[in-house]
Design an enzyme around this catalytic site. Structure first.
Site, PDB file in Angstrom:
ATOM      1  N   GLY A 126       8.563   4.195   0.706  1.00  0.00           N
ATOM      2  CA  GLY A 126       9.325   5.044   0.417  1.00  0.00           C
ATOM      3  C   GLY A 126      11.087   4.979   0.780  1.00  0.00           C
ATOM      4  O   GLY A 126      10.753   3.472   0.906  1.00  0.00           O
ATOM      5  N   GLY A 127      12.196   5.824   1.230  1.00  0.00           N
ATOM      6  CA  GLY A 127      13.396   5.725   0.683  1.00  0.00           C
ATOM      7  C   GLY A 127      13.839   4.512   2.344  1.00  0.00           C
ATOM      8  O   GLY A 127      14.662   3.939   2.142  1.00  0.00           O
ATOM      9  N   MET A 128      13.114   4.316   3.259  1.00  0.00           N
ATOM     10  CA  MET A 128      13.502   3.573   4.449  1.00  0.00           C
ATOM     11  C   MET A 128      12.555   2.577   4.523  1.00  0.00           C
ATOM     12  O   MET A 128      13.420   1.177   5.487  1.00  0.00           O
ATOM     13  CB  MET A 128      13.045   4.642   5.549  1.00  0.00           C
ATOM     14  CG  MET A 128      14.032   5.261   5.756  1.00  0.00           C
ATOM     15  SD  MET A 128      14.064   6.559   7.282  1.00  0.00           S
ATOM     16  CE  MET A 128      12.334   7.120   7.290  1.00  0.00           C
ATOM     17  N   ALA A 129      11.506   2.355   3.931  1.00  0.00           N
ATOM     18  CA  ALA A 129      10.410   1.016   4.073  1.00  0.00           C
ATOM     19  C   ALA A 129       9.162   1.138   2.826  1.00  0.00           C
ATOM     20  O   ALA A 129       9.304   1.681   2.797  1.00  0.00           O
ATOM     21  CB  ALA A 129      10.485   0.802   5.329  1.00  0.00           C
ATOM     22  N   LYS A 180       5.417  -2.189   8.458  1.00  0.00           N
ATOM     23  CA  LYS A 180       6.100  -0.871   7.760  1.00  0.00           C
ATOM     24  C   LYS A 180       8.161  -2.261   7.297  1.00  0.00           C
ATOM     25  O   LYS A 180       7.909  -2.800   8.240  1.00  0.00           O
ATOM     26  CB  LYS A 180       6.933  -0.345   8.486  1.00  0.00           C
ATOM     27  CG  LYS A 180       8.542   0.681   7.458  1.00  0.00           C
ATOM     28  CD  LYS A 180       7.663   2.382   7.962  1.00  0.00           C
ATOM     29  CE  LYS A 180       6.443   2.618   7.575  1.00  0.00           C
ATOM     30  NZ  LYS A 180       6.711   4.328   7.225  1.00  0.00           N
ATOM     31  N   ASP A 234      10.939  14.208  10.860  1.00  0.00           N
ATOM     32  CA  ASP A 234      10.456  14.460   9.944  1.00  0.00           C
ATOM     33  C   ASP A 234       8.851  14.456   9.209  1.00  0.00           C
ATOM     34  O   ASP A 234       8.203  13.830   8.483  1.00  0.00           O
ATOM     35  CB  ASP A 234      10.673  12.955   9.403  1.00  0.00           C
ATOM     36  CG  ASP A 234      10.877  12.502   7.639  1.00  0.00           C
ATOM     37  OD1 ASP A 234      10.933  13.125   6.888  1.00  0.00           O
ATOM     38  OD2 ASP A 234      10.157  11.553   6.791  1.00  0.00           O
ATOM     39  N   ILE A 243       0.992  -0.900  -0.369  1.00  0.00           N
ATOM     40  CA  ILE A 243      -0.195   0.163  -0.253  1.00  0.00           C
ATOM     41  C   ILE A 243       1.140   1.474   0.229  1.00  0.00           C
ATOM     42  O   ILE A 243      -0.314   2.220  -0.185  1.00  0.00           O
ATOM     43  CB  ILE A 243      -1.239  -0.217   1.255  1.00  0.00           C
ATOM     44  CG1 ILE A 243      -0.070  -0.169   2.083  1.00  0.00           C
ATOM     45  CG2 ILE A 243      -1.917  -0.895   1.727  1.00  0.00           C
ATOM     46  CD1 ILE A 243      -0.903   0.399   4.023  1.00  0.00           C
TER      47      ILE A 243
END
Length: 636
Positions: free
Chosen positions: A19-22, A39, A133, A16
């Site tokens: 992003g850059g991390m997960a 996540k 963030d 769904i």
């Protein structure tokens, strides 16, 4: 990852987000029977033991937060080097997508959304947790309009690890604070700055700073003044604009002291749109001074008296020098202002939309203007490398040397066509929707191997690059094609020949009735239920009537002259095949005759036949050619 079960508890259903991390998946918790969001950290973050340690610690701290405007964290776990966080599943969309769909939001909507974010931050800050963030991507809006902030904890883990160890700045460059850009100390006021940027985008539809590279954007956060949002959207109220600008002050001391103070001003802005928030720009009226020690006072008095005469001369010369410098300075300012206003050439901004960036750049340079490629974005309507928007707009008058900011098209966004072959139609629709694609046409086709509803082929082929939002064609199986047969004439055939003919043509004789006939030879078909020459599909069921030959009338013994007695014979259909022929032979007074023959399905379970007789009568039951059992009944 779809279909995988983490720790025998969380079943991954669909992707769904990410992003850059997960990457974020919708999953179902088997233990509590509820939907959750999982996540999963990208592999590049899982190899750093220091990061993993901080990540676990910060995630557990964030899990302690309980607030209606914060996405709850339920669990943190590891399954075969897969590090994951289990969170509340929020049905809705993020603020970035919401702004993209609606454009600039109304003052009231911006304030209502921002108030809820401020309450979430106030709760987190009270628990000594800083988000680090805050951006529209991390603000979720539910279907009933509630705002929920997500990703508390993960940003701190990333920042602590990467900034400390490598000096890199982690975060979303368009939204982070000047102190984050410097890699400096981050506190609650850093979140307030990022919220200010988020409010700016919600009110104008644009981020305040953009550039060709992350570094250029970071430098703008540090050095450039933000364009007042009212210059982009004239409908922004004075109160909302002043709140946004106060949040985005480069010096932390000039921002709001707390998220609660920001919340209170947002409340006031709702009731009084013309209210302007006070900025903390005042100079310190009592600057810190260094006082001399008490023992040195007498010594200083003697020194001051000795120098007094010399200072008078220096003071006179200083005043004269200052006066001369002031006259020169004022004259220079007046000259430059006069030159700028009366000698600088005024130019009309040309229309650069749908013009190649290189051509527009050369044109502006020839005119004496500058160009700033503010950002690039995907566009279906504007060709790659051509200008989508410009600021100032065409026709506005500016001074020579003015910088025109433009947005340039990256062309349509391309995505990879997913593989739908051998997928169920409903699953194929979900996969296409997750990739921002849709179905144009569904073509149905017979297939001997694939069941009904399975995808046989697709256009375009898997892994082909296509435009995001494109429509695709898929070919779906209708199952095996049913053949049609011309019904044969079975009348006059021997019953066994009739059975063979029906079997060869994939027809099913469901029932065989026997009756006496003086004109037709025994075991010969007298009639059939479906007219010969009819066109019927394969596996059609029919019945036939077979002759028993002429009836032989015998004088029964005296004891059998009574009328026959009726009974019901119950036969369990417990054969192994799905379909089988059932035959019943009756033996009475030494004479055997077939009283029933028919084809039945196993799922019918039992067969009931009405039989008649007098005295002791034997019944033999056959499944196909095999005698299953014999039964004697006494009719009296």
């Amino acid at each position: 990852m779809i279909g995988r079960i983490l720790d025998n508890r969380y079943e991954i259903l669909e992707k769904i987000g990410g992003g850059g991390m997960a990457l974020v998946y919708k999953a179902k918790c088997r233990l509590l029977n509820r939907y959750v969001a999982v996540k999963i950290l990208r592999p590049e973050f899982t190899s750093d033991e220091d990061f993993i340690s901080k990540f676990a610690k910060e995630s557990q701290a964030a899990a302690s937060l309980s607030h209606p405007n914060i996405v709850s964290i339920y669990d943190v776990g590891i399954d075969n080097d897969i590090y994951y966080i289990v969170m509340e599943y929020v049905k809705g969309k993020n603020l970035k997508k919401y702004i993209k769909e609606k454009g600039p939001l109304s003052n009231e909507e911006v304030i209502n959304i921002s108030k809820q974010i401020a309450l979430a931050l106030n709760h987190a800050h009270a628990n000594h947790i800083i988000h680090r963030d805050i951006k529209p991507h991390n603000i979720l809006i539910t279907e009933d309009g509630r705002v929920k902030v997500t990703d508390f904890g993960i940003a701190r883990a990333v920042t602590s690890s990467t900034v400390t160890n490598t000096g890199n700045v982690i975060g979303s460059v368009h939204y982070f604070s000047p102190e984050q850009a410097r890699g400096g100390f981050v506190d609650e006021k850093s979140d307030i700055y990022s919220l200010g940027v988020t409010m700016y985008e919600a009110a104008t539809g644009k981020v305040p700073f953009s550039g060709d590279t992350p570094i250029s954007v970071a430098l703008k956060h540090l050095k450039e003044d933000v364009i007042p949002p009212s210059l982009i959207n004239r409908n922004i109220s004075k109160s909302l604009e002043s709140i946004i600008l106060k949040c985005m002050q480069k010096e932390k001391s000039k921002r709001y002291d707390s998220a609660l103070d920001l919340y209170n001003d947002l409340n006031r802005a709702l009731t009084d749109p013309s209210l302007e928030v006070l900025m903390d720009f005042e100079e310190d009226e009592s600057p810190t001074r260094i006082l001399p020690p008490i023992n040195d006072v007498k010594l200083e008095k003697r020194e001051v008296k000795a120098k007094r005469n010399s200072n008078k001369k220096q003071l006179f010369l200083g005043v004269i020098s200052a006066l001369v410098v002031s006259i020169i300075f004022v004259t220079a300012i007046f000259y430059n202002s006069f030159k700028e206003n009366f000698f600088t050439k005024e130019l009309e901004i040309p229309d650069l939309t749908n013009v190649s960036y290189e051509i527009a750049k050369n044109k502006l340079i020839e005119m004496g203007l500058k160009i700033d490629l503010e950002r690039e974005q995907y566009s279906k309507k504007v060709e790659k490398g051509y200008i989508i928007t410009q600021l100032p707009k065409a026709g506005e008058i500016v001074k020579e040397g003015y910088t025109v900011r433009v947005t340039v098209s990256k062309g349509p966004k391309m995505v990879e066509m997913p593989n739908l072959i051998h997928k169920d139609l409903d699953e194929a629709k979900i996969i296409l929707e997750n990739n921002n694609l849709s179905i144009k046409e569904i073509i149905h086709k017979y297939d001997n191997d694939l069941p009904v509803g399975m995808v046989i082929d697709q256009i375009p082929k898997p892994n082909t690059k296509i435009e995001e939002g494109s429509q695709v064609n898929i070919i779906v199986s209708e199952g095996r094609k049913i053949q049609t047969i011309i019904m044969p004439n079975l009348v006059g055939k021997n019953v066994e020949d009739a059975k063979s003919t029906a079997k060869r043509l994939q027809l099913i004789i469901n029932n065989i009735d026997y009756e006496y006939n003086s004109d037709v030879k025994k075991d010969t078909v007298i009639s059939q239920s479906i007219k010969p020459g009819s066109e019927v599909p394969e596996n059609t069921v029919l019945s036939i009537v077979v002759s028993k030959g002429p009836e032989v009338i015998q004088q029964p013994p005296e004891e059998q002259e009574l009328p026959p007695i009726k009974k019901t014979l119950i036969i369990p259909l417990n054969f192994d095949k799905d379909v089988e022929t059932v035959k019943v032979i009756k033996t009475e007074n030494g004479i055997s005759s077939t009283i029933y023959e028919g084809t039945h399905k196993k799922e019918e379970e039992i067969l009931k036949i009405t039989v008649t007789g007098n005295g002791k009568v034997k019944f033999d039951v056959y499944f196909g050619d095999k005698l299953v059992y014999s039964k004697e009944e006494l009719f009296e």
